[in-house]
Design an enzyme around this catalytic site. Sequence first.
Site, PDB file in Angstrom:
ATOM      1  N   TYR A  17     -10.547  20.638  -9.858  1.00 43.12           N
ATOM      2  CA  TYR A  17      -9.708  20.845  -8.460  1.00 43.12           C
ATOM      3  C   TYR A  17      -8.422  21.530  -8.791  1.00 43.12           C
ATOM      4  O   TYR A  17      -7.580  21.395  -7.637  1.00 43.12           O
ATOM      5  CB  TYR A  17      -9.452  19.453  -8.019  1.00 43.12           C
ATOM      6  N   CYS A  46     -14.388  24.645 -25.842  1.00 41.86           N
ATOM      7  CA  CYS A  46     -14.387  26.122 -25.928  1.00 41.86           C
ATOM      8  C   CYS A  46     -14.240  26.844 -24.389  1.00 41.86           C
ATOM      9  O   CYS A  46     -15.350  27.680 -23.930  1.00 41.86           O
ATOM     10  CB  CYS A  46     -15.876  26.481 -26.610  1.00 41.86           C
ATOM     11  N   GLU A  47     -13.268  26.837 -23.613  1.00 41.91           N
ATOM     12  CA  GLU A  47     -13.091  27.368 -22.551  1.00 41.91           C
ATOM     13  C   GLU A  47     -11.585  27.712 -22.246  1.00 41.91           C
ATOM     14  O   GLU A  47     -10.638  26.535 -22.658  1.00 41.91           O
ATOM     15  CB  GLU A  47     -13.258  26.258 -21.318  1.00 41.91           C
ATOM     16  N   TYR A  84     -11.564   8.626 -11.702  1.00 41.83           N
ATOM     17  CA  TYR A  84     -12.327   9.844 -11.631  1.00 41.83           C
ATOM     18  C   TYR A  84     -11.973  10.696 -12.770  1.00 41.83           C
ATOM     19  O   TYR A  84     -12.211  12.017 -12.954  1.00 41.83           O
ATOM     20  CB  TYR A  84     -12.127  10.903 -10.457  1.00 41.83           C
ATOM     21  N   GLY A 115     -10.293   6.612   0.453  1.00 39.21           N
ATOM     22  CA  GLY A 115      -9.794   8.028   0.860  1.00 39.21           C
ATOM     23  C   GLY A 115      -8.035   7.899   0.582  1.00 39.21           C
ATOM     24  O   GLY A 115      -7.541   8.907   0.545  1.00 39.21           O
ATOM     25  N   GLY A 151     -10.918   3.594  -3.852  1.00 36.69           N
ATOM     26  CA  GLY A 151     -11.368   3.594  -5.476  1.00 36.69           C
ATOM     27  C   GLY A 151      -9.950   4.265  -5.928  1.00 36.69           C
ATOM     28  O   GLY A 151      -9.153   3.346  -6.705  1.00 36.69           O
ATOM     29  N   ARG A 152      -9.591   5.378  -5.667  1.00 35.92           N
ATOM     30  CA  ARG A 152      -8.440   6.100  -6.618  1.00 35.92           C
ATOM     31  C   ARG A 152      -7.226   5.239  -6.313  1.00 35.92           C
ATOM     32  O   ARG A 152      -6.508   5.019  -7.237  1.00 35.92           O
ATOM     33  CB  ARG A 152      -8.100   7.298  -5.913  1.00 35.92           C
TER      34      ARG A 152
HETATM   35  N1  LLP Z   1     -16.460   5.380  -0.120  1.00 36.27           N
HETATM   36  C1  LLP Z   1     -17.210   6.454  -0.286  1.00 36.27           C
HETATM   37  C2  LLP Z   1     -18.836   6.503   0.599  1.00 36.27           C
HETATM   38  C3  LLP Z   1     -16.857   7.474  -0.996  1.00 36.27           C
HETATM   39  O1  LLP Z   1     -17.681   8.677  -1.200  1.00 36.27           O
HETATM   40  C4  LLP Z   1     -15.780   7.467  -1.779  1.00 36.27           C
HETATM   41  C5  LLP Z   1     -15.191   8.472  -2.655  1.00 36.27           C
HETATM   42  C6  LLP Z   1     -14.949   6.257  -1.839  1.00 36.27           C
HETATM   43  C7  LLP Z   1     -15.144   5.245  -0.877  1.00 36.27           C
HETATM   44  C8  LLP Z   1     -13.695   6.219  -2.624  1.00 36.27           C
HETATM   45  O2  LLP Z   1     -12.803   7.094  -2.192  1.00 36.27           O
HETATM   46  P1  LLP Z   1     -11.288   7.002  -2.738  1.00 36.27           P
HETATM   47  O3  LLP Z   1     -10.615   5.867  -2.264  1.00 36.27           O
HETATM   48  O4  LLP Z   1     -11.265   6.995  -4.149  1.00 36.27           O
HETATM   49  O5  LLP Z   1     -10.700   8.267  -2.279  1.00 36.27           O
HETATM   50  N2  LLP Z   1     -14.128  13.260  -7.860  1.00 36.27           N
HETATM   51  C9  LLP Z   1     -13.046  13.253  -6.931  1.00 36.27           C
HETATM   52  C10 LLP Z   1     -13.053  12.286  -5.940  1.00 36.27           C
HETATM   53  C11 LLP Z   1     -14.373  12.128  -5.244  1.00 36.27           C
HETATM   54  C12 LLP Z   1     -14.463  11.089  -4.116  1.00 36.27           C
HETATM   55  C13 LLP Z   1     -15.910  10.674  -3.666  1.00 36.27           C
HETATM   56  N3  LLP Z   1     -16.065   9.779  -2.614  1.00 36.27           N
HETATM   57  C14 LLP Z   1     -11.781  13.428  -7.404  1.00 36.27           C
HETATM   58  O6  LLP Z   1     -11.456  13.388  -8.784  1.00 36.27           O
HETATM   59  O7  LLP Z   1     -10.507  13.680  -6.821  1.00 36.27           O
END
Ligand code: LLP
Length: 452
Positions: A354, A381-382, A410, A268, A312-313
């Site tokens: 988003y 096409c949008e 992502y 997160g 992740g991000r």
């Molecule tokens: N753990 C779980 C259980 C998760 O659901 C997620 C992300 C993470 C870890 C990793 O979170 P991060 O560190 O990347 O924030 N598609 C969206 C983001 C969706 C996140 C889903 N879950 C976007 O492009 O912003």
Amino acid sequence: MSMSVASEPISPDNRTTMGLGAVLPLTAEVRGSHLFIGGVDMVELARAQGTALYVMDERHVRMQLGTYRTEMNAHGAVADVAYAGKAFTSVAMCRLVADEGCSLDVSSGGELAIARAARFPMERIIVHGNDKTPLELTEAIEAGVGLIVADSNEELDRIDAIATERGVRQQVLLRVTPGVHADTHSFIQTGQEDSKFGFSAHSGAALEAAIYALALPGVDLAGFHMHIGSQIFSLDPFVRAVEVMVDFMAQVRERTGFVARDFDCGGGLGIAYRPTGEPSTIAQYAELLVGTITRCCAVRDLSVPRIHVEPGRSVVADAGVTLYTVGSVKRLPGIRTYVAVDGGMTDNIRPALYGAVYEATVANRAGEPRGTVVSIAGKHCESGDILIRDASLQPVTDGDIICIFSTGAYCQTMSSNYNKQVRPGVVFVSDGTVRQVVRRETYDDLLSCEVY
Ligand code: LLP
């Protein structure tokens, strides 16, 4: 393939003249008039490989994973860093994650299949998903994954049945909803009561699920998991969520005698998509998270569990860029200028989904000031297929190479074949070398699932 390395880097911001600061990958620099990443000329790369193309700064990714591991283990607790593959995954990425000593969070059978192809150590896999299919659970248990995060009673029953049938006990975490609102886009908030994820701590559902799981012979309850959302800047919601979770763990111990061995705090941490964004650092996050867990456990007289985080991000977003070639420039007097590129919402859905904002540069004029305001349009096409509205760019013309920053998370994983667009390939760049890790799709790939 090796690309040529040009003259010495120029300043200011010590690497580029673009003033983009935290938005840039670690090794970005301007040499002559071209943008370089990983010692590789992005203009030469785009022309050699074709566009659209995802580019990852390998050193940046390794640095982020290394920083997470160091910082999470710097405060007296034992911590495991499980990279969240949903942000960006590929066989090469899984190997890099394994090489950095990290674990891997997979959220589907497909992600597990990629990890298996990479020969990722299965005991370091954490399996997620709010509704894993029986097949996905079977594949995970048979592969010998370390932890499955259970999201419902039905899932607990299925894990128990599959494991018992195979004569094993599967280590399981329960996903608990702490009832905390993270300050982020509502689509990516997950810790609040009204959520499809997990068992609520407040309603008592999580306690009931823990009691239930402890009685299942095929389930070895290891502990609990929370994930409150994504792209979070303020650390306060993490503190509040940890307080709820440790209270909950104390409640479970009181009722059952069970002491959690593992506590997974999810991912997160947010990143800067614009130079003005000021997310918390990994060091601040780690210190506060580990400190809060340690403090709360001491108050409750609980031993500190093994802590997992799932970033992740914040590992890959700023490490990645997307290169495009400009096809046309449409000037609408008094309205706006559309610069159309050979990609769009199929390789980056985030602006359309988003309202996400990005920064860009003209890679072949990266040494010049970015003074012109244009909108970078995709080819789909949008009308909503706009990658950046009102981007600040150098003067731009057809054939130029545009680089959009912070697209490492992502984007590739949320890409699509809308308009039957073929998906771009992915290259890792490092020390002047280019390594293709995912090849561009072909029309044959598009036809490969057709039955005729
Ligand atoms: N753990 C779980 C259980 C998760 O659901 C997620 C992300 C993470 C870890 C990793 O979170 P991060 O560190 O990347 O924030 N598609 C969206 C983001 C969706 C996140 C889903 N879950 C976007 O492009 O912003």
